[in-house]
Design a protein around this motif. Structure first.
Motif, PDB file in Angstrom:
ATOM      1  N   TYR A 188     -19.386  -8.080   2.209  1.00  0.00           N
ATOM      2  CA  TYR A 188     -18.814  -7.637   3.643  1.00  0.00           C
ATOM      3  C   TYR A 188     -17.853  -6.395   3.274  1.00  0.00           C
ATOM      4  CZ  TYR A 188     -20.255 -12.202   4.919  1.00  0.00           C
ATOM      5  OH  TYR A 188     -21.090 -13.569   5.391  1.00  0.00           O
ATOM      6  N   ARG A 189     -18.253  -5.841   2.408  1.00  0.00           N
ATOM      7  CA  ARG A 189     -17.643  -4.578   2.060  1.00  0.00           C
ATOM      8  C   ARG A 189     -17.409  -3.592   3.137  1.00  0.00           C
ATOM      9  NH1 ARG A 189     -20.183  -1.009  -2.566  1.00  0.00           N
ATOM     10  NH2 ARG A 189     -20.233  -2.856  -3.744  1.00  0.00           N
ATOM     11  N   GLN A 190     -18.514  -3.312   4.078  1.00  0.00           N
ATOM     12  CA  GLN A 190     -18.272  -2.455   5.215  1.00  0.00           C
ATOM     13  C   GLN A 190     -17.177  -2.979   6.390  1.00  0.00           C
ATOM     14  OE1 GLN A 190     -19.493   0.663   5.029  1.00  0.00           O
ATOM     15  NE2 GLN A 190     -18.407   1.028   7.022  1.00  0.00           N
ATOM     16  N   ASP A 191     -17.465  -4.451   6.364  1.00  0.00           N
ATOM     17  CA  ASP A 191     -16.282  -5.005   7.015  1.00  0.00           C
ATOM     18  C   ASP A 191     -14.986  -5.159   6.679  1.00  0.00           C
ATOM     19  OD1 ASP A 191     -18.519  -5.837   8.806  1.00  0.00           O
ATOM     20  OD2 ASP A 191     -18.745  -7.964   7.905  1.00  0.00           O
ATOM     21  N   VAL A 192     -14.598  -4.948   5.441  1.00  0.00           N
ATOM     22  CA  VAL A 192     -13.547  -4.817   5.064  1.00  0.00           C
ATOM     23  C   VAL A 192     -12.807  -3.592   5.391  1.00  0.00           C
ATOM     24  CG1 VAL A 192     -11.953  -5.046   2.723  1.00  0.00           C
ATOM     25  CG2 VAL A 192     -13.818  -6.580   3.069  1.00  0.00           C
ATOM     26  N   ILE A 193     -13.413  -2.305   5.095  1.00  0.00           N
ATOM     27  CA  ILE A 193     -13.064  -1.153   5.051  1.00  0.00           C
ATOM     28  C   ILE A 193     -12.802  -0.660   6.592  1.00  0.00           C
ATOM     29  CG2 ILE A 193     -15.144  -0.088   5.299  1.00  0.00           C
ATOM     30  CD1 ILE A 193     -13.596   2.276   3.647  1.00  0.00           C
ATOM     31  N   GLN A 194     -13.607  -1.434   7.409  1.00  0.00           N
ATOM     32  CA  GLN A 194     -13.501  -1.150   8.929  1.00  0.00           C
ATOM     33  C   GLN A 194     -12.362  -1.983   9.773  1.00  0.00           C
ATOM     34  OE1 GLN A 194     -17.660  -1.195  10.205  1.00  0.00           O
ATOM     35  NE2 GLN A 194     -18.176   0.678   9.824  1.00  0.00           N
TER      36      GLN A 194
END
Length: 263
Positions: A188-194
């Motif tokens: 969930y890398r994208q969710d983390v940064i967003q």
């Protein structure tokens, strides 16, 4: 004769204190560790044929060593997987050199973990792993998506090198918990940064990683180990002091005898 005794007695003390280190030949486990290290060195310089031969030699020697050394099922499983991956890496036509080196390094660290009595080599990865993860946090904080994904991939590559060794060196529940947290951030890398607060999620992982390395360092500072070192050193010092006193007393007696003869 007295001079000979002066040196022989301390040597005898050392012999009885450390008989295995003075007389014993290299153990089968140490030999396997050396072979794994040689295979890694050959891989680093691109001498893949030599690396293949060494990995095959490791397999042959392991069959012999396993007769004299009892490995647990978990140790056998982790080592077998790491060895097979190392063999695949040096035979691969699609991997680049760095990928091969990373894979064989992982195998090397597993073997070292099994052979080391004290601080294993995988702990030397602390600086590159923690430094790279700090870069991940910085990129996430700045909202730099490209840098975030790049540094996260670099961190995962470094972590994957030591991950098999962790299965052998830390409690199973801690290893699984760390793997789960890292897998979540990867998936969930994208969710983390967003997210509104990516630092919170990443800081939790950073604490786990630091606790991982700090925990190994604390274990290696076991007071009982220092007690053994101090006790052993005291015995040697006392023995040498006693020998010196005997020598001094003997020389004094000789001097007194010589003086009486002159008188």
């Amino acid at each position: 004769m007295k001079i000979i005794r002066l040196y022989i007695i301390p040597l005898l003390v050392l012999f009885f204190l450390f008989p295995s280190s003075m007389l014993a030949e290299e153990s089968p486990i140490s030999e396997l560790d050396n072979i794994a290290d040689q295979a890694l060195q050959m891989t680093k310089v691109g001498r893949l044929e030599e690396a293949k031969q060494l990995l095959q030699h490791f397999s042959d020697e392991f069959s012999v060593a396993s007769v004299h050394h009892s490995f647990s099922m978990d140790e056998l499983r982790v080592l077998t997987v790491a060895h097979n991956q190392a063999v695949e890496a040096v035979n691969s036509t699609s991997m680049n050199l760095q990928q091969r080196v990373n894979t064989v390094t992982s195998f090397r660290l597993v073997m070292d973990t099994l052979s080391s009595q004290y601080q294993p080599l995988w702990t030397e990865m602390e600086d590159p792993i923690m430094t790279t993860f700090q870069q991940v946090k910085t990129a996430a904080e700045n909202g730099n998506s490209e840098e975030y994904h790049s540094t996260l991939n670099s961190f995962l590559t470094k972590y994957n090198i030591i991950q098999p060794s962790l299965k052998l060196d830390i409690p199973v529940d801690k290893a699984q918990e760390l793997d789960t947290r890292i897998s979540y951030i990867d998936q969930y890398r994208q969710d983390v940064i967003q997210s509104t607060n990516p630092q919170e999620t990443l800081s939790d992982l950073e604490k786990d990683l630091q606790n991982l390395f700090d925990g190994v360092t604390e274990d290696e500072s076991d007071p009982s180990l220092w007690w053994v070192i101090i006790s052993t050193g005291s015995i040697i010092i006392l023995t040498l002091s006693y020998v010196g006193w005997r020598k001094y007393k003997g020389e004094s007696e000789e001097s007194k005898k010589a003086k009486r003869l002159k008188d």
